[in-house]
Design an enzyme around this catalytic site. Structure first.
Site, PDB file in Angstrom:
ATOM      1  CG  ASP A 196      -1.830  -1.227   1.224  1.00  0.00           C
ATOM      2  OD1 ASP A 196      -2.372  -1.564   0.161  1.00  0.00           O
ATOM      3  OD2 ASP A 196      -1.964  -1.859   2.286  1.00  0.00           O
ATOM      4  CG  HIS A 223      -3.551  -5.223   2.648  1.00  0.00           C
ATOM      5  ND1 HIS A 223      -3.010  -4.316   1.748  1.00  0.00           N
ATOM      6  CD2 HIS A 223      -3.689  -6.372   1.960  1.00  0.00           C
ATOM      7  CE1 HIS A 223      -2.814  -4.904   0.588  1.00  0.00           C
ATOM      8  NE2 HIS A 223      -3.224  -6.160   0.679  1.00  0.00           N
ATOM      9  CG  MET A 274       2.843  -9.154  -2.275  1.00  0.00           C
ATOM     10  SD  MET A 274       2.475  -7.787  -1.130  1.00  0.00           S
ATOM     11  CE  MET A 274       3.586  -8.152   0.208  1.00  0.00           C
TER      12      MET A 274
HETATM   13  N1  NAD Z   1      -0.394  -8.468   1.946  1.00  0.00           N
HETATM   14  C1  NAD Z   1      -0.443  -8.058   0.685  1.00  0.00           C
HETATM   15  O1  NAD Z   1      -0.243  -6.888   0.395  1.00  0.00           O
HETATM   16  C2  NAD Z   1      -0.705  -9.041  -0.412  1.00  0.00           C
HETATM   17  C3  NAD Z   1      -0.415  -8.696  -1.742  1.00  0.00           C
HETATM   18  C4  NAD Z   1      -0.626  -9.631  -2.728  1.00  0.00           C
HETATM   19  C5  NAD Z   1      -1.155 -10.887  -2.410  1.00  0.00           C
HETATM   20  N2  NAD Z   1      -1.419 -11.189  -1.124  1.00  0.00           N
HETATM   21  C6  NAD Z   1      -1.943 -12.507  -0.749  1.00  0.00           C
HETATM   22  O2  NAD Z   1      -0.865 -13.451  -0.753  1.00  0.00           O
HETATM   23  C7  NAD Z   1      -1.388 -14.761  -0.932  1.00  0.00           C
HETATM   24  C8  NAD Z   1      -0.582 -15.505  -1.991  1.00  0.00           C
HETATM   25  O3  NAD Z   1      -0.727 -14.904  -3.250  1.00  0.00           O
HETATM   26  P1  NAD Z   1      -0.013 -15.560  -4.535  1.00  0.00           P
HETATM   27  O4  NAD Z   1      -0.350 -14.682  -5.697  1.00  0.00           O
HETATM   28  O5  NAD Z   1       1.405 -15.857  -4.256  1.00  0.00           O
HETATM   29  O6  NAD Z   1      -0.833 -16.930  -4.656  1.00  0.00           O
HETATM   30  P2  NAD Z   1      -0.382 -18.270  -5.401  1.00  0.00           P
HETATM   31  O7  NAD Z   1      -1.596 -19.127  -5.487  1.00  0.00           O
HETATM   32  O8  NAD Z   1       0.352 -17.942  -6.642  1.00  0.00           O
HETATM   33  O9  NAD Z   1       0.678 -18.892  -4.382  1.00  0.00           O
HETATM   34  C9  NAD Z   1       0.295 -19.345  -3.129  1.00  0.00           C
HETATM   35  C10 NAD Z   1       1.210 -20.490  -2.752  1.00  0.00           C
HETATM   36  O10 NAD Z   1       0.812 -20.952  -1.462  1.00  0.00           O
HETATM   37  C11 NAD Z   1       0.971 -22.345  -1.452  1.00  0.00           C
HETATM   38  N3  NAD Z   1       0.220 -22.953  -0.387  1.00  0.00           N
HETATM   39  C12 NAD Z   1      -1.097 -23.242  -0.312  1.00  0.00           C
HETATM   40  N4  NAD Z   1      -1.371 -23.863   0.838  1.00  0.00           N
HETATM   41  C13 NAD Z   1      -0.215 -23.944   1.520  1.00  0.00           C
HETATM   42  C14 NAD Z   1       0.152 -24.481   2.773  1.00  0.00           C
HETATM   43  N5  NAD Z   1      -0.740 -25.052   3.580  1.00  0.00           N
HETATM   44  N6  NAD Z   1       1.436 -24.398   3.149  1.00  0.00           N
HETATM   45  C15 NAD Z   1       2.361 -23.819   2.357  1.00  0.00           C
HETATM   46  N7  NAD Z   1       2.065 -23.303   1.150  1.00  0.00           N
HETATM   47  C16 NAD Z   1       0.797 -23.371   0.748  1.00  0.00           C
HETATM   48  C17 NAD Z   1       0.499 -22.777  -2.832  1.00  0.00           C
HETATM   49  O11 NAD Z   1       0.940 -24.089  -3.142  1.00  0.00           O
HETATM   50  C18 NAD Z   1       1.100 -21.699  -3.699  1.00  0.00           C
HETATM   51  O12 NAD Z   1       2.375 -22.071  -4.159  1.00  0.00           O
HETATM   52  C19 NAD Z   1      -2.856 -14.568  -1.285  1.00  0.00           C
HETATM   53  O13 NAD Z   1      -3.646 -14.794  -0.149  1.00  0.00           O
HETATM   54  C20 NAD Z   1      -2.942 -13.114  -1.696  1.00  0.00           C
HETATM   55  O14 NAD Z   1      -4.220 -12.574  -1.526  1.00  0.00           O
HETATM   56  C21 NAD Z   1      -1.214 -10.294  -0.117  1.00  0.00           C
HETATM   57  O1  LMR Z   2      -5.658  -7.335  -4.040  1.00  0.00           O
HETATM   58  C1  LMR Z   2      -5.358  -8.467  -3.654  1.00  0.00           C
HETATM   59  O2  LMR Z   2      -6.196  -9.368  -3.540  1.00  0.00           O
HETATM   60  C2  LMR Z   2      -3.924  -8.781  -3.347  1.00  0.00           C
HETATM   61  C3  LMR Z   2      -3.262  -7.794  -2.452  1.00  0.00           C
HETATM   62  O3  LMR Z   2      -3.914  -7.644  -1.241  1.00  0.00           O
HETATM   63  C4  LMR Z   2      -3.015  -6.471  -3.110  1.00  0.00           C
HETATM   64  O4  LMR Z   2      -3.235  -5.439  -2.484  1.00  0.00           O
HETATM   65  O5  LMR Z   2      -2.546  -6.456  -4.252  1.00  0.00           O
END
Ligand code: NAD
Ligand code: LMR
Length: 359
Positions: A196, A223, A274
């Site tokens: 953010d 967030h 991210m």
């Molecule tokens: N905080 C933030 O600002 C922010 C920003 C972007 C995304 N996110 C969040 O981050 C998370 C991941 O996003 P992504 O794009 O990498 O998703 P993705 O699906 O590409 O990757 C997620 C990974 O988690 C793994 N996984 C699932 N269950 C698991 C477990 N029990 N133990 C270990 N690994 C496990 C999957 O196998 C996969 O490799 C999502 O929840 C997304 O919303 C948060």
């Molecule tokens: O928007 C989402 O779901 C992923 C993450 O929280 C973001 O801000 O990009």
């Protein structure tokens, strides 16, 4: 062969053999970090041990790459339920200092976590168009619970960076897991809201015609949607915006995640920006652990700056994790109104997370 040559050759053979061994447990202890009684010692000579849980994912892979490039990291553990052998083999060929080890599936979670100084959690499902972050709760709450149970058991003194959404609920979930295990230290649990700030800096710099590296915008609250509250009255360098600019910037910062989700059209949410944000935040945590001064970042943490038990604001990082939660500073009328909306939604998300563990 001259004397000593045999020993050197034996050491080389041992290094080759260690590469062929699947589990690194004997080596994990070699790359140790100097520790104080409760906190880390300044100037840790050999670097820090970092685990990424969810390392094969869209965030996990580029984050692993960036952490492998971080000179403060001596040992990098990559854990996921799929694909870690491939990701680990790939990343391990980078000629940077950190040693990389892969861990696949639940039976290897404890080895992945033992001895870690910093655990970064991007495990979980991402949004698709039309979803809110809260729609991820049902799947991601359980994933975060399981992983935090592992942290409580294997590395209760590690700093934990929670990325998995909905962050507004997954951080309270992590806290409840740690409380149940008797290991909770609020100074060590941080929800990652850096993206953010990264977005706010970028979008504000665009409007001001500045280099985004020279702009700093505090973003408080949480967030998700209206809980993402940029403080445009506190931008550095000091500047002012008209009401149209404030409305455009606030909306764009709050919807930054959705902007990416829609552009990716079903293929996930923000991963590259991210990973950049998570690596930046992890680096700040590690510099704090090392004893650097003046490390301040926004993060969603246990807090008393409002009446809510968790809130994102500027925190000062140090050898014990969070050393100080800074006050919000003066808010203008627009921001005060935004804060009320933020608090209402945050209270529900926090309660939902707490209830998930206590049920
Ligand atoms: N905080 C933030 O600002 C922010 C920003 C972007 C995304 N996110 C969040 O981050 C998370 C991941 O996003 P992504 O794009 O990498 O998703 P993705 O699906 O590409 O990757 C997620 C990974 O988690 C793994 N996984 C699932 N269950 C698991 C477990 N029990 N133990 C270990 N690994 C496990 C999957 O196998 C996969 O490799 C999502 O929840 C997304 O919303 C948060
Ligand atoms: O928007 C989402 O779901 C992923 C993450 O929280 C973001 O801000 O990009």
């Amino acid at each position: 062969m001259e004397q000593g040559g045999d020993a050197a050759a034996a050491r080389r053979m041992e290094r080759i053999a260690s590469h062929l061994r699947p589990t690194p447990s004997s080596q994990m202890e070699e790359v140790s970090l100097l520790r104080g009684s409760n906190c880390r010692a300044k100037g840790a000579a050999t670097g820090f041990k970092v685990a990424i849980l969810g390392a094969s994912g869209g965030i996990g892979q580029p984050l692993a790459l960036l952490m492998k490039m971080n000179p403060l990291v001596s040992l990098l553990h990559l854990y996921d339920v799929v694909n870690t052998p491939g990701v680990t083999a790939d990343i391990s060929h980078m000629n940077t200092g950190a040693v990389v080890r892969g861990f696949l599936g639940q039976p290897q979670l404890e080895n992945a976590l033992t001895g870690m100084d910093l655990v970064i959690i991007p495990a979980g499902v991402p949004r698709k168009p039309g979803m809110t972050r809260d729609d991820l709760f049902n799947i991601n709450a359980g994933i975060v619970r399981t992983l935090c149970q592992g942290v409580a058991k294997c590395c209760p003194k590690a700093i934990v960076n929670v990325i998995s959404n909905p962050v507004n609920s997954t951080v309270p979930i992590a806290a409840e897991v740690f409380k149940k295990a008797g290991t909770y230290d609020p100074k060590l649990l941080l929800g990652v809201t850096t993206l953010d700030v990264v977005r706010a800096n970028t979008f504000v710099a665009e409007v001001l015609g500045l280099d985004p590296r020279d702009v700093s915008v505090p973003v408080i609250g949480g967030h998700a949607g209206v809980t993402i509250l940029p403080l445009l009255s506190q931008v550095n360098p000091p500047c002012s915006f008209n009401s149209e600019e404030i409305s455009y910037l606030t909306t764009r910062i709050q919807n930054g995640g959705t902007e990416v989700v829609e552009a990716k059209a079903g293929a996930g949410s923000a991963t590259l920006s991210m990973a950049y944000a998570a690596a930046k935040f992890a680096d700040a945590c590690l510099r704090g652990l090392r004893g650097d001064s003046g490390i301040v970042e926004c993060s969603y943490v246990a807090s008393q700056v409002t009446e809510l038990p968790f809130f994102a604001s500027k925190v000062r990082l140090g050898r014990c994790g969070i050393e100080e939660i800074l006050s919000l500073g003066p808010l203008n009328e627009f921001e005060r109104a935004g804060l009320e909306k933020t608090k209402k939604e945050l209270a529900e998300s926090i309660q939902k997370g707490v209830a998930f563990i206590s049920k």
